[in-house]
Write an enzyme that holds these catalytic residues in place. Structure first.
Site, PDB file in Angstrom:
ATOM      1  CG  HIS A  29       0.472   6.105  -0.755  1.00 38.08           C
ATOM      2  ND1 HIS A  29      -0.921   6.615  -1.268  1.00 38.08           N
ATOM      3  CD2 HIS A  29      -0.001   5.400   0.426  1.00 38.08           C
ATOM      4  CE1 HIS A  29      -1.869   6.549  -0.748  1.00 38.08           C
ATOM      5  NE2 HIS A  29      -1.359   5.666   0.464  1.00 38.08           N
ATOM      6  CG  HIS A  35      -1.789   1.175   1.194  1.00 38.38           C
ATOM      7  ND1 HIS A  35      -3.161   1.403   0.652  1.00 38.38           N
ATOM      8  CD2 HIS A  35      -1.621   2.424   1.599  1.00 38.38           C
ATOM      9  CE1 HIS A  35      -3.553   2.314   1.105  1.00 38.38           C
ATOM     10  NE2 HIS A  35      -2.617   3.173   1.677  1.00 38.38           N
ATOM     11  CD  GLU A  36       1.808   3.687   3.569  1.00 33.59           C
ATOM     12  OE1 GLU A  36       2.038   4.664   3.086  1.00 33.59           O
ATOM     13  OE2 GLU A  36       0.538   3.204   4.338  1.00 33.59           O
TER      14      GLU A  36
END
Length: 384
Positions: A36, A32-33
């Protein structure tokens, strides 16, 4: 001796749950990170930190771009802190921005165009969905799937299936217009539709016959806790009729997309029932529940089971972050939508209030989920 044995069993159970849980959660959070992070870098935004976990740093290093990669003491999430953020939730820092030079503003997250900020924010959930698709597809491609015909071999007396008019030998072709590939596909739809009328089309004596049936609500106790599921009372064909079906990479990828979409649809179905009062909120789980499930899955399914759990949790994390709650990714997207409509960002005061409300809502949800986990854990101990 009995006391020491009990304590030893508790310790084994604890670590047997925690280690798989940390593995599953770390993979999901990292992906997920990373979504980003990668899109942020591609957009020319500076990154101060990439963290797995919160709190004191345990170990870390700086890369050649000056980003601090670190593992922290509280492994219940993670964050990417961009240039110009006040914290890891990408809350802008007006004071820091006001002191920036033009060169620093060019690499600051809050000063980027709305389209870039939105792309960076949405990249996290998208990365979770991509991970789930690839894991589902990889499992199908490498191992194939055991499939049973969606045929009714027998019907329980006085069951929902008997009342609806099912007959032994019926071959289920579709449910609510969706083709049914095998018995497992029918089972998943039925168990997730307790109390909801379903429109079946079955093949009987060479003709298509429509049947409307409502799965009865049934509480099932498993190693993973108590769950309310739907039950028709239909018996599957004998296991000897199952066959291993293999798929190529393209077909597997399509099935991976289908599996991910199924999880999304089931999640929204549950939330819809929750809002309308047809489903109970005690099915919500937090870290304790996920840890318990992780431990059981590791014991029963090994690494393959954990990979499947990673895919499921990845979809859930992706969806959760898209909810329009300030502090979550969806909350940022909501603010950006207001900015596009108004032609300027919301005031600092409005954003601050929104983030505080979002934090309060997230904390309440976490406490509620943790309380559910404790109640379910206590019920499990009493049952044993």
């Amino acid at each position: 001796m009995d006391f020491l044995t009990a304590m030893g069993g508790t310790a084994t159970g604890f670590f047997g749950a925690v280690i798989p849980f940390l593995f599953v959660l770390t993979v999901v959070v990292f992906v997920h990170e990373m979504g980003h992070f990668l899109v942020g870098r591609w957009c020319g935004v500076g990154v101060h930190a990439f963290s797995i976990g919160f709190g004191p740093e345990l170990v870390g290093f700086n890369d050649r771009h000056g980003t601090r990669w670190k593992l922290c003491a509280i492994p219940l999430g993670g964050y990417v802190k961009f240039h110009g953020d006040a914290n890891g939730a990408s809350v802008p820092s007006p004071e820091a921005i006001s002191r920036m030079t033009p060169q620093e503003r060019a690499t600051s997250f809050p000063t980027q165009p709305v389209a870039k900020r939105a792309a960076i924010v949405v990249a996290g959930p998208v990365a979770n969905f991509i991970l789930a698709i690839l894991l589902f597809a990889g499992a199908i491609w490498l191992g194939g799937r055991m499939e049973l015909p969606a045929r009714v071999s027998a019907i329980d007396p006085n069951s929902a299936a008997a009342q609806a008019g099912f007959q032994p030998g019926d071959l289920v072709k579709s449910i609510d217009g969706e083709p049914v590939a095998d018995f497992n596909a029918m089972y998943r739809i039925v168990t997730g539709s307790a109390g909801t009328p379903l429109n079946f089309v079955v093949e009987r004596a060479g003709a298509d016959v429509p049947i409307v049936a409502t799965p009865a609500v049934y509480e099932e106790s498993t190693k993973f806790g108590r769950h309310r599921i739907g039950r028709l009372g239909i018996r599957s064909p004998a296991a000897s009729e199952a066959k291993l079906v293999t798929y190529g990479p393209v077909a597997s990828l399509g099935l991976g997309v289908h599996e991910t979409a199924f999880v999304v649809e089931r999640t929204f179905s549950y939330l819809g029932k929750l809002v309308t009062g047809r489903e109970s909120a005690d099915q919500l789980s937090g870290p304790i529940g996920i840890a318990r499930v992780s431990g059981e899955v590791a014991k029963v399914g090994g690494i393959g089971g954990l990979i499947g759990l990673i895919a499921l949790l990845s979809v859930s994390i992706g969806l959760l972050n898209l909810f329009p709650v300030p502090l979550l990714d969806g909350g940022h997207l909501l603010f950006y939508a207001f900015e596009v409509v108004r032609g300027r960002p919301l005031s600092e005061r409005a954003q601050e209030i929104g983030f505080r409300l979002g934090l309060a809502l997230v904390l309440v949800l976490m406490i509620f989920a943790a309380w559910n986990d404790i109640l379910n854990l206590g019920a499990s101990w009493r049952a044993t």
